[in-house]
Design a protein around this motif. Structure first.
Motif, PDB file in Angstrom:
ATOM      1  N   GLY A   1      -1.445 -76.599 -61.080  1.00  0.00           N
ATOM      2  CA  GLY A   1      -1.665 -78.116 -60.529  1.00  0.00           C
ATOM      3  C   GLY A   1      -3.151 -78.316 -60.197  1.00  0.00           C
ATOM      4  O   GLY A   1      -3.983 -77.452 -60.077  1.00  0.00           O
ATOM      5  N   PRO A   2      -3.364 -79.576 -59.738  1.00  0.00           N
ATOM      6  CA  PRO A   2      -4.788 -79.918 -59.398  1.00  0.00           C
ATOM      7  C   PRO A   2      -4.866 -79.361 -57.971  1.00  0.00           C
ATOM      8  O   PRO A   2      -3.998 -78.887 -57.401  1.00  0.00           O
ATOM      9  N   PRO A   3      -6.134 -79.380 -57.464  1.00  0.00           N
ATOM     10  CA  PRO A   3      -6.708 -78.909 -56.249  1.00  0.00           C
ATOM     11  C   PRO A   3      -6.373 -80.118 -55.300  1.00  0.00           C
ATOM     12  O   PRO A   3      -5.983 -81.100 -55.396  1.00  0.00           O
ATOM     13  N   ALA A   4      -6.154 -79.607 -53.821  1.00  0.00           N
ATOM     14  CA  ALA A   4      -5.886 -80.537 -52.988  1.00  0.00           C
ATOM     15  C   ALA A   4      -7.071 -81.493 -52.975  1.00  0.00           C
ATOM     16  O   ALA A   4      -8.039 -81.373 -53.098  1.00  0.00           O
ATOM     17  N   ARG A   5      -6.689 -82.857 -52.293  1.00  0.00           N
ATOM     18  CA  ARG A   5      -7.839 -83.655 -51.915  1.00  0.00           C
ATOM     19  C   ARG A   5      -8.566 -83.022 -50.849  1.00  0.00           C
ATOM     20  O   ARG A   5      -7.875 -82.281 -50.135  1.00  0.00           O
ATOM     21  N   PRO A   6      -9.751 -83.489 -50.672  1.00  0.00           N
ATOM     22  CA  PRO A   6     -10.577 -82.888 -49.503  1.00  0.00           C
ATOM     23  C   PRO A   6      -9.908 -83.100 -48.357  1.00  0.00           C
ATOM     24  O   PRO A   6      -9.607 -84.127 -47.953  1.00  0.00           O
ATOM     25  N   GLY A   7      -9.960 -82.274 -47.684  1.00  0.00           N
ATOM     26  CA  GLY A   7      -9.201 -82.040 -46.122  1.00  0.00           C
ATOM     27  C   GLY A   7      -7.827 -82.144 -46.005  1.00  0.00           C
ATOM     28  O   GLY A   7      -7.016 -82.249 -44.986  1.00  0.00           O
ATOM     29  N   LYS A   8      -7.218 -81.915 -47.163  1.00  0.00           N
ATOM     30  CA  LYS A   8      -5.700 -81.831 -47.422  1.00  0.00           C
ATOM     31  C   LYS A   8      -5.506 -80.508 -47.764  1.00  0.00           C
ATOM     32  O   LYS A   8      -6.262 -79.603 -48.225  1.00  0.00           O
ATOM     33  N   VAL A   9      -3.945 -80.125 -47.786  1.00  0.00           N
ATOM     34  CA  VAL A   9      -3.471 -78.952 -48.258  1.00  0.00           C
ATOM     35  C   VAL A   9      -2.377 -79.442 -49.275  1.00  0.00           C
ATOM     36  O   VAL A   9      -1.213 -79.842 -48.934  1.00  0.00           O
ATOM     37  N   ARG A  10      -2.379 -78.684 -50.406  1.00  0.00           N
ATOM     38  CA  ARG A  10      -1.438 -79.006 -51.614  1.00  0.00           C
ATOM     39  C   ARG A  10      -0.039 -78.596 -51.077  1.00  0.00           C
ATOM     40  O   ARG A  10      -0.094 -77.474 -50.625  1.00  0.00           O
ATOM     41  N   ALA A  11       1.012 -79.373 -51.261  1.00  0.00           N
ATOM     42  CA  ALA A  11       2.234 -78.798 -51.338  1.00  0.00           C
ATOM     43  C   ALA A  11       3.245 -79.721 -51.984  1.00  0.00           C
ATOM     44  O   ALA A  11       2.839 -80.840 -52.419  1.00  0.00           O
ATOM     45  N   LEU A  12       4.407 -79.170 -52.459  1.00  0.00           N
ATOM     46  CA  LEU A  12       5.366 -79.830 -53.141  1.00  0.00           C
ATOM     47  C   LEU A  12       6.323 -80.083 -52.332  1.00  0.00           C
ATOM     48  O   LEU A  12       7.236 -79.348 -52.021  1.00  0.00           O
ATOM     49  N   ARG A  13       6.616 -81.515 -52.067  1.00  0.00           N
ATOM     50  CA  ARG A  13       7.641 -81.949 -50.966  1.00  0.00           C
ATOM     51  C   ARG A  13       8.171 -83.269 -51.811  1.00  0.00           C
ATOM     52  O   ARG A  13       7.661 -84.172 -51.795  1.00  0.00           O
TER      53      ARG A  13
END
Length: 174
Positions: A70-82
């Protein structure tokens, strides 16, 4: 500018993905929740997920692609599948995968088996979801939450290392 390089905020979802799949891409990058529920309890019961239309369906292949490539998180965010209230179509096979983010399916319906065999994940939440079978042998995960989940068939968890939330299994009747 034809050669303009995309900033991390500009990465688009694949064009061939459906609308809910593209929305999941965006939620994944933000660590946000994609909620596909209607708000009507009888329509949102995951046991009836086979009747949910394309506006609530996400292909297992898309989910695997997000989790594995998957793509990287947006700046200041943490990736998660929710995701809440989705019908996962196809078998979600994460066998031997290393997943570096949270996986959270709340009140989702799975068309086919979810396989986490020999996988490693930060956390797996399947609360209130409906699955035909769960294959999680030798899963390494700090938390597997099956609270109020219904698994129609087998739950395979031998050799796994995790702490587990409450769960119940219901055998399918012929």
């Amino acid at each position: 500018m034809a050669n303009r390089r995309l900033a991390p905020d500009d990465l688009p979802a694949p064009e061939e993905w459906s609308d809910p799949e593209r929305r999941l891409w965006s939620a994944f990058r933000d660590g946000g929740v994609l909620d596909l529920c209607t708000g009507v309890a009888s329509e949102d019961d995951p046991a009836g997920g086979a009747a949910w239309g394309p506006e609530r369906q996400i292909r297992a292949l898309v989910i695997a692609q997000l989790l594995l490539e998957g793509p990287p998180a947006r700046p200041g965010k943490v990736r998660a599948l929710r995701v809440t209230g989705a019908r996962v179509t196809g078998a979600l096979d994460l066998t031997s995968a290393t997943v570096d983010c949270e996986i959270d399916f709340d009140a989702c319906s799975f068309a086919e088996v979810l396989s986490l065999r020999h996988a490693s994940a930060l956390a797996v939440y399947l609360q209130k979801s409906h699955l035909p079978e769960l294959s999680a042998e030798a899963l390494r995960c700090p938390s597997l939450d099956l609270r109020d989940a219904v698994v129609e068939g087998n739950v395979w968890i031998q050799g796994s290392q995790f702490s587990i939330g409450r769960w119940r299994s219901r055998c399918a009747r012929s």
